[in-house]
Design a protein around this motif. Structure first.
Motif, PDB file in Angstrom:
ATOM      1  N   ILE A  98       0.839  -1.211   0.000  1.00 36.23           N
ATOM      2  CA  ILE A  98       0.000   0.000   0.000  1.00 36.23           C
ATOM      3  C   ILE A  98       0.870   1.256   0.000  1.00 36.23           C
ATOM      4  O   ILE A  98       0.562   2.246  -0.677  1.00 36.23           O
ATOM      5  CB  ILE A  98      -0.982  -0.050   1.192  1.00 36.23           C
ATOM      6  CG1 ILE A  98      -2.048  -1.110   0.892  1.00 36.23           C
ATOM      7  CG2 ILE A  98      -1.624   1.306   1.448  1.00 36.23           C
ATOM      8  CD1 ILE A  98      -2.874  -1.508   2.073  1.00 36.23           C
ATOM      9  N   ALA A  99       1.963   1.202   0.728  1.00 38.66           N
ATOM     10  CA  ALA A  99       2.883   2.357   0.724  1.00 38.66           C
ATOM     11  C   ALA A  99       3.390   2.619  -0.704  1.00 38.66           C
ATOM     12  O   ALA A  99       3.475   3.780  -1.141  1.00 38.66           O
ATOM     13  CB  ALA A  99       4.049   2.090   1.674  1.00 38.66           C
ATOM     14  N   ASP A 100       3.696   1.554  -1.432  1.00 42.91           N
ATOM     15  CA  ASP A 100       4.177   1.726  -2.815  1.00 42.91           C
ATOM     16  C   ASP A 100       3.064   2.265  -3.719  1.00 42.91           C
ATOM     17  O   ASP A 100       3.291   3.145  -4.555  1.00 42.91           O
ATOM     18  CB  ASP A 100       4.698   0.396  -3.368  1.00 42.91           C
ATOM     19  CG  ASP A 100       6.021  -0.006  -2.722  1.00 42.91           C
ATOM     20  OD1 ASP A 100       6.488   0.715  -1.808  1.00 42.91           O
ATOM     21  OD2 ASP A 100       6.593  -1.040  -3.136  1.00 42.91           O
ATOM     22  N   ALA A 101       1.876   1.724  -3.529  1.00 43.49           N
ATOM     23  CA  ALA A 101       0.748   2.194  -4.343  1.00 43.49           C
ATOM     24  C   ALA A 101       0.488   3.685  -4.097  1.00 43.49           C
ATOM     25  O   ALA A 101       0.163   4.440  -5.022  1.00 43.49           O
ATOM     26  CB  ALA A 101      -0.502   1.368  -4.021  1.00 43.49           C
ATOM     27  N   ALA A 102       0.663   4.101  -2.843  1.00 37.25           N
ATOM     28  CA  ALA A 102       0.426   5.519  -2.509  1.00 37.25           C
ATOM     29  C   ALA A 102       1.400   6.433  -3.266  1.00 37.25           C
ATOM     30  O   ALA A 102       1.081   7.593  -3.545  1.00 37.25           O
ATOM     31  CB  ALA A 102       0.538   5.726  -1.002  1.00 37.25           C
ATOM     32  N   GLN A 103       2.580   5.903  -3.594  1.00 34.82           N
ATOM     33  CA  GLN A 103       3.545   6.693  -4.380  1.00 34.82           C
ATOM     34  C   GLN A 103       3.006   6.990  -5.773  1.00 34.82           C
ATOM     35  O   GLN A 103       3.240   8.055  -6.345  1.00 34.82           O
ATOM     36  CB  GLN A 103       4.869   5.923  -4.512  1.00 34.82           C
ATOM     37  CG  GLN A 103       5.658   5.848  -3.233  1.00 34.82           C
ATOM     38  CD  GLN A 103       6.138   7.228  -2.794  1.00 34.82           C
ATOM     39  OE1 GLN A 103       6.710   7.972  -3.571  1.00 34.82           O
ATOM     40  NE2 GLN A 103       5.881   7.559  -1.547  1.00 34.82           N
ATOM     41  N   VAL A 104       2.309   6.017  -6.335  1.00 36.84           N
ATOM     42  CA  VAL A 104       1.740   6.208  -7.679  1.00 36.84           C
ATOM     43  C   VAL A 104       0.718   7.339  -7.632  1.00 36.84           C
ATOM     44  O   VAL A 104       0.700   8.232  -8.495  1.00 36.84           O
ATOM     45  CB  VAL A 104       1.088   4.892  -8.187  1.00 36.84           C
ATOM     46  CG1 VAL A 104       0.469   5.093  -9.564  1.00 36.84           C
ATOM     47  CG2 VAL A 104       2.114   3.763  -8.202  1.00 36.84           C
ATOM     48  N   HIS A 105      -0.096   7.326  -6.589  1.00 37.14           N
ATOM     49  CA  HIS A 105      -1.106   8.382  -6.461  1.00 37.14           C
ATOM     50  C   HIS A 105      -0.452   9.736  -6.186  1.00 37.14           C
ATOM     51  O   HIS A 105      -0.857  10.757  -6.750  1.00 37.14           O
ATOM     52  CB  HIS A 105      -2.086   8.024  -5.343  1.00 37.14           C
ATOM     53  CG  HIS A 105      -3.260   8.953  -5.268  1.00 37.14           C
ATOM     54  ND1 HIS A 105      -4.009   9.280  -6.376  1.00 37.14           N
ATOM     55  CD2 HIS A 105      -3.807   9.647  -4.228  1.00 37.14           C
ATOM     56  CE1 HIS A 105      -4.963  10.132  -6.024  1.00 37.14           C
ATOM     57  NE2 HIS A 105      -4.847  10.386  -4.738  1.00 37.14           N
ATOM     58  N   ARG A 106       0.561   9.714  -5.356  1.00 36.10           N
ATOM     59  CA  ARG A 106       1.236  10.973  -4.994  1.00 36.10           C
ATOM     60  C   ARG A 106       1.767  11.702  -6.229  1.00 36.10           C
ATOM     61  O   ARG A 106       1.654  12.921  -6.347  1.00 36.10           O
ATOM     62  CB  ARG A 106       2.392  10.634  -4.041  1.00 36.10           C
ATOM     63  CG  ARG A 106       3.203  11.826  -3.662  1.00 36.10           C
ATOM     64  CD  ARG A 106       4.351  11.473  -2.720  1.00 36.10           C
ATOM     65  NE  ARG A 106       5.298  12.583  -2.747  1.00 36.10           N
ATOM     66  CZ  ARG A 106       6.587  12.475  -2.570  1.00 36.10           C
ATOM     67  NH1 ARG A 106       7.130  11.299  -2.306  1.00 36.10           N
ATOM     68  NH2 ARG A 106       7.354  13.532  -2.625  1.00 36.10           N
ATOM     69  N   HIS A 107       2.308  10.964  -7.180  1.00 34.51           N
ATOM     70  CA  HIS A 107       2.937  11.606  -8.332  1.00 34.51           C
ATOM     71  C   HIS A 107       2.000  11.808  -9.524  1.00 34.51           C
ATOM     72  O   HIS A 107       2.357  12.509 -10.470  1.00 34.51           O
ATOM     73  CB  HIS A 107       4.168  10.805  -8.769  1.00 34.51           C
ATOM     74  CG  HIS A 107       5.267  10.833  -7.746  1.00 34.51           C
ATOM     75  ND1 HIS A 107       5.973  11.974  -7.440  1.00 34.51           N
ATOM     76  CD2 HIS A 107       5.753   9.868  -6.927  1.00 34.51           C
ATOM     77  CE1 HIS A 107       6.859  11.720  -6.487  1.00 34.51           C
ATOM     78  NE2 HIS A 107       6.740  10.443  -6.150  1.00 34.51           N
ATOM     79  N   THR A 108       0.838  11.157  -9.488  1.00 36.31           N
ATOM     80  CA  THR A 108      -0.075  11.266 -10.645  1.00 36.31           C
ATOM     81  C   THR A 108      -1.447  11.841 -10.279  1.00 36.31           C
ATOM     82  O   THR A 108      -2.158  12.326 -11.175  1.00 36.31           O
ATOM     83  CB  THR A 108      -0.331   9.886 -11.287  1.00 36.31           C
ATOM     84  OG1 THR A 108      -1.015   9.056 -10.331  1.00 36.31           O
ATOM     85  CG2 THR A 108       0.970   9.212 -11.720  1.00 36.31           C
ATOM     86  N   GLY A 109      -1.843  11.711  -9.026  1.00 34.00           N
ATOM     87  CA  GLY A 109      -3.200  12.123  -8.634  1.00 34.00           C
ATOM     88  C   GLY A 109      -4.281  11.270  -9.271  1.00 34.00           C
ATOM     89  O   GLY A 109      -5.455  11.640  -9.295  1.00 34.00           O
ATOM     90  N   LEU A 110      -3.888  10.104  -9.759  1.00 33.01           N
ATOM     91  CA  LEU A 110      -4.808   9.289 -10.563  1.00 33.01           C
ATOM     92  C   LEU A 110      -5.231   7.982  -9.915  1.00 33.01           C
ATOM     93  O   LEU A 110      -6.088   7.292 -10.459  1.00 33.01           O
ATOM     94  CB  LEU A 110      -4.108   8.913 -11.883  1.00 33.01           C
ATOM     95  CG  LEU A 110      -4.273   9.824 -13.076  1.00 33.01           C
ATOM     96  CD1 LEU A 110      -3.306   9.418 -14.182  1.00 33.01           C
ATOM     97  CD2 LEU A 110      -5.696   9.776 -13.588  1.00 33.01           C
ATOM     98  N   ALA A 111      -4.595   7.613  -8.814  1.00 35.04           N
ATOM     99  CA  ALA A 111      -4.774   6.240  -8.329  1.00 35.04           C
ATOM    100  C   ALA A 111      -5.089   6.224  -6.834  1.00 35.04           C
ATOM    101  O   ALA A 111      -4.269   5.795  -6.018  1.00 35.04           O
ATOM    102  CB  ALA A 111      -3.510   5.434  -8.619  1.00 35.04           C
ATOM    103  N   PRO A 112      -6.294   6.655  -6.472  1.00 39.65           N
ATOM    104  CA  PRO A 112      -6.600   6.822  -5.044  1.00 39.65           C
ATOM    105  C   PRO A 112      -6.986   5.541  -4.308  1.00 39.65           C
ATOM    106  O   PRO A 112      -7.249   5.593  -3.113  1.00 39.65           O
ATOM    107  CB  PRO A 112      -7.785   7.799  -5.070  1.00 39.65           C
ATOM    108  CG  PRO A 112      -8.459   7.528  -6.371  1.00 39.65           C
ATOM    109  CD  PRO A 112      -7.379   7.136  -7.340  1.00 39.65           C
ATOM    110  N   SER A 113      -7.042   4.387  -4.983  1.00 41.97           N
ATOM    111  CA  SER A 113      -7.439   3.169  -4.252  1.00 41.97           C
ATOM    112  C   SER A 113      -6.652   1.954  -4.724  1.00 41.97           C
ATOM    113  O   SER A 113      -6.072   1.944  -5.817  1.00 41.97           O
ATOM    114  CB  SER A 113      -8.943   2.924  -4.394  1.00 41.97           C
ATOM    115  OG  SER A 113      -9.273   2.671  -5.734  1.00 41.97           O
ATOM    116  N   ILE A 114      -6.657   0.941  -3.869  1.00 41.08           N
ATOM    117  CA  ILE A 114      -5.871  -0.283  -4.118  1.00 41.08           C
ATOM    118  C   ILE A 114      -6.764  -1.498  -3.942  1.00 41.08           C
ATOM    119  O   ILE A 114      -7.453  -1.636  -2.926  1.00 41.08           O
ATOM    120  CB  ILE A 114      -4.693  -0.397  -3.124  1.00 41.08           C
ATOM    121  CG1 ILE A 114      -3.791   0.815  -3.256  1.00 41.08           C
ATOM    122  CG2 ILE A 114      -3.879  -1.662  -3.349  1.00 41.08           C
ATOM    123  CD1 ILE A 114      -3.693   1.563  -1.975  1.00 41.08           C
TER     124      ILE A 114
END
Ligand code: PSV
Ligand code: MN
Length: 388
Positions: A47-63
């Motif tokens: 989840i920490a890694d997935a949050a990085q994707v959202h942090r840099h794109t604003g596109l991926a708020p859920s896992i």
């Protein structure tokens, strides 16, 4: 430079793509699974890694989670961990394909004990959903047969209906069942849910909160996937997408990598069918990063979906409808191709910056130092992978 109209900008701002937890674990083929430095050891690290994707794109708020791969003692703690990192827990995927008992089937099995065990697993997944706040239970079944005559296909459909009905009845009013189809693998002769028609027939027999999941990698070569998108939206039964790319079979490669034009055509139908940013339709990735870096692989994936969405939003719908009405074949085709061939990347980069996001999310991730820190910190323990 192409400009993005306010309407296009607000549609893009609302876009959300769910990430699969398993994309951050190790994966491979039946020949080899290559470990990668920094791979998560548990669902908290995924989840920490997935949050990085959202942090840099604003596109991926859920896992999305996969049970039992993401089994933890305290799902409330996992939920709080996600929320602390600015993301939420999404779809729960069941797994009836890695247990010895399921060799000859699970929800379709003729042995009542095994079928009950598979149903019970789904009940346990619903308990997880209650704790995580997830709405969707996604079911993909690895069931079928390898040889003609091996099984009675018809009674398996009947048992499948009965099993799904019992699972569906256990859901709360705000939860949904989403049934995924796949035309072959691991069964090679017949598969119990091989196509959208079978999935549709099965979910329609359950009720309004049962939907079809369309995984873009689960079709025979040459299939017109956007037609299926159109039809399921027309029927009000397209519950979710599993996005990925295929060259040969269920390759689970980066969405938009193999055939960006196909992704564009799918998104044209999504928009046409009113499904873009419609909460009834979940947009997810279902991918594995066997040889490429995993977090950047996910960043590239969501950006590919965003880019093709932007191009699909550029289609001049009025002009297209007029050309279609007057049977102007070449003009109609040209309108679609004009949108597809428009390079929206500079406009998207500028728009991202205007919203406080990096113009180049991949470069921002590389510069963040996160990869170096997880490679240094995640030493020891067992890296997550299929079955972990
Ligand atoms: C099956 O191939 C599938 O697409 C299903 O969605 C599974 O849940 C996922 O892959 C993970 O293996
Ligand atoms: Mn899938």
């Amino acid at each position: 430079m192409t400009t993005l109209s306010p309407d296009v900008q607000s549609a893009l701002a609302a876009q959300a793509i769910e990430l699969p937890s398993w994309a951050f674990g190790n994966s491979g083929t039946r020949f080899r699974v290559f470990p990668t430095a920094g791979t998560p050891r548990d669902p908290f690290e995924k989840i920490a890694d997935a949050a990085q994707v959202h942090r840099h794109t604003g596109l991926a708020p859920s896992i999305a989670l996969h049970i039992p791969w993401d089994r933890v003692a305290d799902y409330g703690a996992l939920r709080r961990h996600a929320e602390d990192l600015g993301v939420t827990l999404g779809t729960i995927n069941s797994n009836t394909f890695q247990d010895e008992d399921y060799k000859f089937g699970a929800l379709t099995h003729h042995d009542d004990r095994i079928r009950q065990k598979a149903v019970d697993h789904h009940f346990a997944c619903i308990d997880v959903m209650d704790a995580t706040g997830s709405r969707d239970l996604k079911i993909w079944l690895a069931e079928g047969s390898n040889y003609p005559g091996q099984n009675d296909m018809r009674s398996r459909q009947d048992r499948l209906h009965d099993s799904l009905r019992r699972i569906y009845e256990r859901l709360s009013d705000r939860q949904r069942l989403v049934l995924e189809y796949k035309f072959f693998e691991p069964a090679f002769y017949h598969t119990d849910v091989p196509d959208w028609g079978t999935s549709y027939v099965q979910v329609a027999a359950l009720g309004d909160r049962a939907m079809v999941c369309l995984d873009t990698g689960h079709h025979a070569p040459g299939t017109n996937i956007e037609f299926i998108v159109m039809q399921l939206l027309r029927l009000g039964r397209l519950g979710s997408f599993d996005f990925n790319s295929r060259f040969y079979a269920d390759d689970d490669l980066i969405v938009g990598a193999a055939d960006p034009f196909q992704l564009f055509r799918i998104l044209v139908e999504v928009i046409r069918g009113g499904a873009l940013n419609n909460p009834e339709v979940a947009f997810m990735l279902d991918q594995c990063h066997n040889i490429e870096a995993k977090i950047p692989g996910q960043i590239r994936s969501v950006l590919n979906v965003q880019e093709m969405t932007a191009r699909a939003l550029l289609v001049d719908r009025e002009a297209l409808a007029a050309a279609q009405r007057s049977n102007d074949v070449l003009t109609a085709n040209g309108i679609l191709m004009d949108a597809f061939h428009t390079d929206v990347r500079p406009a998207l980069a500028a728009w991202r910056e205007s919203r406080g996001l990096p113009a180049d999310p991949l470069a921002a991730y590389a510069a963040s130092g996160y990869q170096q820190s997880i490679e240094a910190d995640r030493v020891g323990g067992a890296q997550a992978g299929w079955g972990a």
